[in-house]
Design a protein around this motif. Structure first.
Motif, PDB file in Angstrom:
ATOM      1  N   LEU A   1      94.604  13.396  67.547  1.00  0.00           N
ATOM      2  CA  LEU A   1      95.269  13.530  68.833  1.00  0.00           C
ATOM      3  C   LEU A   1      95.758  14.951  69.071  1.00  0.00           C
TER       4      LEU A   1
ATOM      5  N   ALA B   1      94.586   6.117  77.845  1.00  0.00           N
ATOM      6  CA  ALA B   1      93.731   5.988  76.670  1.00  0.00           C
ATOM      7  C   ALA B   1      94.506   5.235  75.600  1.00  0.00           C
ATOM      8  N   LEU B   2      93.792   4.429  74.831  1.00  0.00           N
ATOM      9  CA  LEU B   2      94.400   3.629  73.766  1.00  0.00           C
ATOM     10  C   LEU B   2      93.765   4.011  72.444  1.00  0.00           C
ATOM     11  N   ARG B   3      94.605   4.241  71.442  1.00  0.00           N
ATOM     12  CA  ARG B   3      94.122   4.602  70.116  1.00  0.00           C
ATOM     13  C   ARG B   3      94.906   3.813  69.077  1.00  0.00           C
TER      14      ARG B   3
ATOM     15  N   ALA C   1      94.910   9.896  62.601  1.00  0.00           N
ATOM     16  CA  ALA C   1      95.074   9.679  64.033  1.00  0.00           C
ATOM     17  C   ALA C   1      95.907  10.787  64.676  1.00  0.00           C
TER      18      ALA C   1
ATOM     19  N   LEU D   1      99.349   5.152  71.244  1.00  0.00           N
ATOM     20  CA  LEU D   1      98.974   5.115  69.829  1.00  0.00           C
ATOM     21  C   LEU D   1      99.658   3.911  69.193  1.00  0.00           C
TER      22      LEU D   1
ATOM     23  N   VAL E   1      98.648   8.311  76.788  1.00  0.00           N
ATOM     24  CA  VAL E   1      97.954   8.015  75.546  1.00  0.00           C
ATOM     25  C   VAL E   1      98.851   7.069  74.748  1.00  0.00           C
TER      26      VAL E   1
ATOM     27  N   GLY F   1      88.965   3.353  76.302  1.00  0.00           N
ATOM     28  CA  GLY F   1      89.151   4.247  77.433  1.00  0.00           C
ATOM     29  C   GLY F   1      88.283   3.781  78.582  1.00  0.00           C
TER      30      GLY F   1
ATOM     31  N   HIS G   1      89.549   2.400  69.425  1.00  0.00           N
ATOM     32  CA  HIS G   1      90.067   3.083  70.613  1.00  0.00           C
ATOM     33  C   HIS G   1      89.433   2.475  71.852  1.00  0.00           C
TER      34      HIS G   1
END
Length: 380
Positions: free
Chosen positions: A311, A271-273, A307, A229, A227, A281, A279
């Protein structure tokens, strides 16, 4: 339609000449005023004529890494059967306008022009429409019209190759990592029954309580799940200039893109946030890189606390990578140590980042320096 300074002066002169001539009985002034008015009417008719043009735009490629080449090709045709055209045209390319010569475009003819897209900066470049400016021979009036549609070019951050990837809390079952544990299929969530689900997965206690068939959904945790962030708050980057740009933020975007591409290369879920809420995915890298190309710094409304809370409640993986331009917010990210087996923080700037317990902090000057620090971690 826009009146030029010369046209405004001529209109004012026509009004004065006509008024003076009519009031005081000077026919010569009336003739001069009428001539000025006739020139304005001629200019209006000249610029109002609309050339019949067709515009086709090709952009190849429309997605590039920063510094790579992208070219726009315009095919402009004159569909008029009688009149040729010599026009001044400009194609919008981001904040700039590129001159497109349309000289002696014959009736029924077509001309082709091409120009490079500036890709030195990450971002989304809007292209088009083609603006054609008509100006009368006396320079009194101008009229601009748009032709053709618009296109978009995504300029991705530069990607630095990462040779190391985190192994996560569980080891891979496909042979990439030794000492594979058993029982990596774990319960993830409950959902409504759909045709085709196995009845042995029905959770009968919940089904009896709500009156609908509910089944257990399991998750394979054998692969490490990353992940990323990315902090896109303006306050997180002390080097923001008046134009709203930050070299540290560009380095953070490069680091995020490098991690995403390394995960896809190793076929690992990622996953990118962004702190601002964006975001990405899924199984394709294009969606991730599009989000990074569109990323921009936001004001205080984009909060890191939201955020972090999201998460924590909706855990998306076992390895969290936080990227920012300051170490001031590492304490807030450190609260996720209980939810994620490994927490890595990349801090971009000139100084050294403080060390925190159970958090791997990588201090880097830019994206290339981050890649070297990432590959230097011995605990992946």
């Amino acid at each position: 339609m826009r009146v030029t300074a010369r046209g405004a002066g001529l209109a004012a002169g026509a009004a004065v000449l006509l008024a003076t001539g009519l009031v005081f009985g000077y026919p010569h002034l009336v003739v001069l005023g009428t001539a000025c008015l006739a020139a304005l009417l001629f200019a209006g008719g000249y610029v109002w004529w609309r050339p019949r043009l067709t515009v086709e735009r090709e952009v190849e490629p429309d997605r590039v890494m920063r510094g790579e080449s992208s070219t726009v090709t315009l095919h402009v045709g004159n569909t008029s059967r009688l009149r040729g055209a010599t026009l001044i045209a400009h194609d919008r390319c981001g904040p700039a306008a590129v001159a497109v010569p349309l000289l002696r475009l014959k009736a029924g003819g077509t001309t082709t022009a091409s120009y490079p897209v500036p890709t030195a900066r990450r971002g989304v470049v809007a292209i088009g429409p083609l603006r054609v400016v008509r100006r009368d021979p006396l320079g009194l009036l101008t009229l601009s019209r748009g032709y053709g549609g618009t296109s978009t070019v995504w300029v991705y951050p530069r990607v630095h190759r990462l040779t190391a990837v985190p192994t996560g809390v569980s080891r891979s079952l496909d042979g990439r990592v030794d000492r594979v544990p058993h029982g990596s299929i774990t319960f993830d969530t409950l959902r409504e029954y759909v045709v085709g689900d196995e009845l042995r997965h029905v959770h009968w206690r919940t089904t009896a309580r709500i009156g609908e068939l509910m089944v257990r959904e399991h998750l394979d945790t054998s692969l490490p799940r990353l992940v990323v962030l990315l902090d896109d708050r303006r306050d997180a980057y002390p080097d923001v200039d008046r134009a709203g740009e930050s070299a540290r933020f560009e380095s953070a975007c490069e680091a995020a893109a490098s991690i995403v591409m390394a995960a896809f290369r190793e076929e690992l879920p990622v996953a990118l946030r962004l702190a601002g809420g964006a975001h990405a995915g899924g199984k394709g890298s294009r969606g991730f890189l599009d989000v990074l190309a569109e990323a921009a710094l936001h004001g205080p409304a984009a909060g890191l606390d939201e955020a972090v809370a999201d998460l924590r409640t909706r855990k998306a993986g076992d390895t969290l990578v936080y990227l920012s331009g300051t170490s001031a917010d590492l304490g807030r990210v450190a609260t996720l140590r209980g939810a994620y087996a490994a927490v890595v923080a990349g801090v971009f700037g000139d100084g050294d980042a403080p060390g925190l317990e159970r958090i791997t902090v990588l201090a880097a000057r830019d994206g290339a320096d981050f890649a070297a620090a990432w590959d230097g971690v011995q605990t992946w």
